[in-house]
Design an enzyme around this catalytic site. Structure first.
Site, mmCIF file in Angstrom:
data_model
loop_
_atom_site.group_PDB
_atom_site.id
_atom_site.type_symbol
_atom_site.label_atom_id
_atom_site.label_comp_id
_atom_site.label_asym_id
_atom_site.label_seq_id
_atom_site.Cartn_x
_atom_site.Cartn_y
_atom_site.Cartn_z
ATOM 1 N N ASN A 24 -21.673 -3.564 8.096
ATOM 2 C CA ASN A 24 -20.479 -3.114 8.319
ATOM 3 C C ASN A 24 -19.901 -1.825 7.486
ATOM 4 O O ASN A 24 -20.459 -2.165 6.387
ATOM 5 C CB ASN A 24 -19.460 -4.251 8.486
ATOM 6 N N GLN A 25 -19.404 -0.550 8.119
ATOM 7 C CA GLN A 25 -19.366 0.304 6.859
ATOM 8 C C GLN A 25 -17.934 1.266 7.532
ATOM 9 O O GLN A 25 -17.763 1.534 9.054
ATOM 10 C CB GLN A 25 -20.513 2.021 7.047
ATOM 11 N N GLU A 26 -16.680 1.549 6.652
ATOM 12 C CA GLU A 26 -15.309 1.905 7.236
ATOM 13 C C GLU A 26 -15.261 3.534 5.832
ATOM 14 O O GLU A 26 -16.405 3.289 5.079
ATOM 15 C CB GLU A 26 -14.412 0.745 7.066
ATOM 16 N N HIS A 37 -20.042 -0.914 13.326
ATOM 17 C CA HIS A 37 -20.324 -2.494 12.882
ATOM 18 C C HIS A 37 -21.776 -2.885 12.155
ATOM 19 O O HIS A 37 -22.227 -2.225 12.419
ATOM 20 C CB HIS A 37 -20.015 -2.733 14.301
ATOM 21 N N GLU A 39 -24.003 -4.698 13.508
ATOM 22 C CA GLU A 39 -24.881 -5.220 14.722
ATOM 23 C C GLU A 39 -25.019 -3.618 15.061
ATOM 24 O O GLU A 39 -26.124 -3.432 15.335
ATOM 25 C CB GLU A 39 -24.332 -5.344 15.568
ATOM 26 N N CYS A 64 -18.463 -9.905 17.222
ATOM 27 C CA CYS A 64 -17.335 -9.510 17.830
ATOM 28 C C CYS A 64 -17.367 -9.169 19.603
ATOM 29 O O CYS A 64 -19.127 -8.475 20.070
ATOM 30 C CB CYS A 64 -16.603 -8.231 17.494
ATOM 31 N N CYS A 67 -19.182 -5.017 20.140
ATOM 32 C CA CYS A 67 -20.814 -5.685 19.326
ATOM 33 C C CYS A 67 -21.505 -6.387 20.597
ATOM 34 O O CYS A 67 -22.527 -5.560 20.846
ATOM 35 C CB CYS A 67 -21.182 -5.626 17.855
#
Length: 228
Positions: A24-26, A37, A39, A64, A67
């Site tokens: 995950n990268q924000e 996300h 995946e 989710c 994804c």
């Protein structure tokens, strides 16, 4: 994940037998819609390494809906196996009953298939050529608006990103995200970006402003733009 602190990791296993990590990268200062996300991260990592098919996805949380829809765009998605800490060997269709995907829209060219948009590399600028090459290999069967990005780092390394469009649109992954994801997963420091070139054919939509916003949250480099 500086915003949610929701730590998710994934591994995409290619038909070649290679493993491709993802996470995950924000991005602070950018919209949550630009989040990558885990995946998506692993799959786009495999895609930029020219993997032709993903056989398995291993993830530390249940995927989710975002994804699941993204994975449904993949070549031979119906055979994709999902592996979770508590349950292994689950076919993707189990998570997407009555699914909506490329086939519902009559699209046969799927993500990870080899694609060529017909753009010609006509410049001696290697970074611009990376962007054009990314656009040339983009997956955009719905909007017909491919785009790519070329990034040069201060150490001389260059990478490119490609647009991965989705039938449901929201899970689409723009080229800037695929490039930045690749940089993070390959230990490239985004604070040491020297140049960024963005190339697109904005037929039905443009990702220019979104790409500029994301880049601004990462560094002070101004994005150069090519309309194909």
């Amino acid at each position: 994940t500086p915003i949610s602190e929701f730590h998710v990791g994934a591994i995409a296993i290619g038909e070649s037998g290679d493993f491709y990590f993802g996470a995950n990268q924000e991005f602070q200062g950018s919209s949550m819609a630009q989040t990558i996300h885990a995946e998506q991260s692993a799959i786009s990592h495999a895609w930029l390494r020219n993997e032709s098919r993903i056989t398995d996805i291993v993830v530390n949380y249940t995927p989710c809906g975002h994804c699941r829809q993204f994975m449904n765009e993949l070549y031979q998605a119906e055979d994709l196996k999902i592996h979770l800490p508590h349950s292994q060997n689950n076919p993707l269709p189990q998570y997407l009953p009555d699914s909506f995907g490329p086939k519902a829209l009559g699209v046969d060219l799927l993500l990870l298939n080899k694609e060529e948009q017909g753009f010609t590399l006509t410049t001696e600028d290697e970074v611009a050529n990376k962007a054009i090459l990314g656009a040339n290999r983009a997956h955009s069967p719905y909007s017909k608006s491919p785009h790519g990005v070329g990034i040069l780092f201060k150490n001389g390394e260059m990478i490119c990103g490609r647009y991965a469009e989705n039938a449901a649109f929201n899970p689409s992954l723009p080229a800037m995200q695929t490039a930045i994801n690749f940089a993070y997963l390959n230990q490239l420091d985004v604070s040491k970006i020297e140049r960024v070139v963005f190339a697109e054919k904005p037929l039905r939509l443009s990702h220019r402003k979104m790409a500029e916003q994301l880049l601004k949250s990462l560094c002070k480099v101004k994005m150069e733009y090519i309309s194909l």
